[in-house]
Design a protein around this motif. Structure first.
Motif, PDB file in Angstrom:
ATOM      1  N   HIS A   1       0.855  -1.157  -0.059  1.00 40.02           N
ATOM      2  CA  HIS A   1       0.057  -0.140  -0.165  1.00 40.02           C
ATOM      3  C   HIS A   1       0.816   1.180   0.084  1.00 40.02           C
ATOM      4  CE1 HIS A   1      -4.109   1.450   0.122  1.00 40.02           C
ATOM      5  NE2 HIS A   1      -3.692   2.356   0.726  1.00 40.02           N
ATOM      6  N   LEU A   2       2.007   1.306  -0.643  1.00 39.32           N
ATOM      7  CA  LEU A   2       3.044   2.440  -0.754  1.00 39.32           C
ATOM      8  C   LEU A   2       2.582   3.266  -1.808  1.00 39.32           C
ATOM      9  CD1 LEU A   2       6.395   0.371  -0.801  1.00 39.32           C
ATOM     10  CD2 LEU A   2       5.314   1.815   1.160  1.00 39.32           C
ATOM     11  N   GLY A   3       1.800   2.729  -2.913  1.00 39.44           N
ATOM     12  CA  GLY A   3       1.325   3.824  -3.881  1.00 39.44           C
ATOM     13  C   GLY A   3       2.270   3.241  -5.206  1.00 39.44           C
ATOM     14  N   TYR A   4       1.804   3.594  -6.467  1.00 35.43           N
ATOM     15  CA  TYR A   4       2.615   2.996  -7.699  1.00 35.43           C
ATOM     16  C   TYR A   4       3.745   3.815  -8.010  1.00 35.43           C
ATOM     17  CZ  TYR A   4       3.158   2.186 -12.676  1.00 35.43           C
ATOM     18  OH  TYR A   4       3.714   2.072 -13.825  1.00 35.43           O
ATOM     19  N   SER A   5       3.631   5.175  -8.109  1.00 35.94           N
ATOM     20  CA  SER A   5       5.028   5.917  -8.201  1.00 35.94           C
ATOM     21  C   SER A   5       4.710   7.406  -7.856  1.00 35.94           C
ATOM     22  CB  SER A   5       5.294   5.995  -9.849  1.00 35.94           C
ATOM     23  OG  SER A   5       3.961   6.441 -10.444  1.00 35.94           O
ATOM     24  N   TYR A   6       5.555   8.009  -7.691  1.00 35.28           N
ATOM     25  CA  TYR A   6       5.319   9.767  -7.194  1.00 35.28           C
ATOM     26  C   TYR A   6       6.376  10.486  -7.922  1.00 35.28           C
ATOM     27  CZ  TYR A   6       3.029   7.329  -3.178  1.00 35.28           C
ATOM     28  OH  TYR A   6       2.159   6.647  -2.644  1.00 35.28           O
ATOM     29  N   LYS A   7       5.976  11.819  -8.154  1.00 35.40           N
ATOM     30  CA  LYS A   7       7.068  12.715  -8.823  1.00 35.40           C
ATOM     31  C   LYS A   7       8.215  13.030  -7.877  1.00 35.40           C
ATOM     32  CE  LYS A   7       3.690  15.004 -11.717  1.00 35.40           C
ATOM     33  NZ  LYS A   7       3.126  16.324 -11.901  1.00 35.40           N
ATOM     34  N   ASN A   8       8.010  12.891  -6.566  1.00 35.47           N
ATOM     35  CA  ASN A   8       8.920  12.914  -5.357  1.00 35.47           C
ATOM     36  C   ASN A   8       9.550  11.721  -5.445  1.00 35.47           C
ATOM     37  OD1 ASN A   8      10.563  13.443  -3.214  1.00 35.47           O
ATOM     38  ND2 ASN A   8       8.648  13.741  -1.783  1.00 35.47           N
ATOM     39  N   GLU A   9      11.024  11.663  -5.807  1.00 36.58           N
ATOM     40  CA  GLU A   9      11.542  10.358  -6.094  1.00 36.58           C
ATOM     41  C   GLU A   9      12.093   9.910  -4.493  1.00 36.58           C
ATOM     42  OE1 GLU A   9      14.636  10.465  -8.973  1.00 36.58           O
ATOM     43  OE2 GLU A   9      13.429  10.839 -10.478  1.00 36.58           O
ATOM     44  N   ASP A  10      12.024  10.502  -3.800  1.00 38.66           N
ATOM     45  CA  ASP A  10      12.356  10.292  -2.295  1.00 38.66           C
ATOM     46  C   ASP A  10      11.309   9.440  -1.573  1.00 38.66           C
ATOM     47  OD1 ASP A  10      14.858  11.758  -2.459  1.00 38.66           O
ATOM     48  OD2 ASP A  10      13.977  13.586  -1.725  1.00 38.66           O
TER      49      ASP A  10
END
Length: 307
Positions: A224-233
């Motif tokens: 349940h982390l999430g697929y991807s983010y613009k914030n790479e951190d």
């Protein structure tokens, strides 16, 4: 009400995805060749208490979804292949009055009736507080898996497991769960003294246990982390896949991402990992089929089932 019963065939279903040195882009005729073992994985995420189909006037998902339809599809798949696991990637709760009235009891009971094998915990599963989640655990006949939430100082202590090993037709399938950082996302009063542990470190340790101690043939992460983010951190499923080794499939949630086919990520050992997510609200049911040959090398195909 007209029921939609069609199946979308993804690109990954018309070509097999290779693991452990197998080549990609194999002919669909390969599916017709006998394999030593065949394991089917069905999965959902972010159902958010959608027990009934979306209303007919919904602008995007009219008449889609519903627990009864999902159960019918699950039963049909199990008739086709008894060696099937049914998994969920969290955010089971919150989103309709069913949760407001019953606090998650109905959702867990329905999942138990459908025969879910395991699920992980999403941030909205704390929306009735950690005590509310604990109170519903007797209604869940499936395992609730979390490797990176430390519940030792909470009422949830002992009610979850970091991982579970399932054996289907002699194939050992290790399933584990990872959750998102709760601080800043969920009010502290809701999750109390739950400690968040680094998901990459915990994944590394958990996969090592599954591969070496438990001798698993297939390893699946419920994330349940999430697929991807613009914030790479910010750690996402794509990050987790790339920075770890030993995972075959990540079933994701949280970002409500609709994937027509799994994303293929190269892990730190330069082997392929499937990352999949099927939207939200229970309108899709993901299906991944694993095929093991005589030497236990792994191939896969995928479908998206419309509910």
């Amino acid at each position: 009400m007209i029921r939609r019963k069609f199946i979308k065939q993804t690109a990954a279903a018309s070509s097999l995805i290779g693991f452990g040195g197998l080549t990609m882009g194999m002919s669909n005729n390969s599916l017709l060749k006998p394999s030593k073992k065949h394991i089917t994985i069905l999965h959902t995420n972010d159902v958010h208490s959608h027990v009934e189909p979306f209303p007919s006037n919904d602008p995007r998902y009219a008449n889609l979804g519903g627990a009864a339809r999902r159960m019918n599809i699950i039963q049909n798949v199990r008739k086709e292949n008894p060696n099937t696991l049914l998994l969920d990637a969290g955010d089971i709760f919150q989103g309709t009055p069913y949760f407001n009235f019953y606090g998650g009891e109905l959702e867990f009971k329905l999942m138990s009736m459908m025969g879910y094998d395991a699920a992980t915990i999403g941030n909205h599963d704390f929306d009735n507080g950690i005590g509310g989640l604990a109170a519903q655990m007797p209604n869940a006949s499936f395992e609730l898996l979390s490797s990176n939430y430390d519940f030792s100082n909470t009422i949830m202590d002992g009610l979850t497991k970091p991982y579970k090993v399932f054996v289907k037709d002699g194939v050992r399938i290790g399933v584990f769960g990872v959750g998102i950082q709760l601080s800043g996302l969920v009010n502290k009063t809701m999750f109390k003294e739950t400690s968040y542990l680094d998901p990459i470190e915990l994944t590394t340790d958990t996969v090592d246990a599954l591969r070496n101690k438990e001798q698993c043939d297939i390893v699946i992460c419920l994330s349940h982390l999430g697929y991807s983010y613009k914030n790479e951190d910010k750690i996402s499923d794509l990050t987790l896949a790339a920075k770890t080794a030993g995972i075959d499939l990540i079933i994701g949630g949280h970002t409500h991402t609709f994937l027509e086919k799994p994303t293929i990520v190269q892990n730190k050992d330069e082997k392929f990992v499937l990352v999949n997510q099927v939207g939200w609200g229970g309108i899709n049911l993901g299906r991944i089929d694993f095929y093991l040959d005589e030497s236990n090398k792994l191939k896969s195909s995928s479908l998206v089932l419309d509910v």
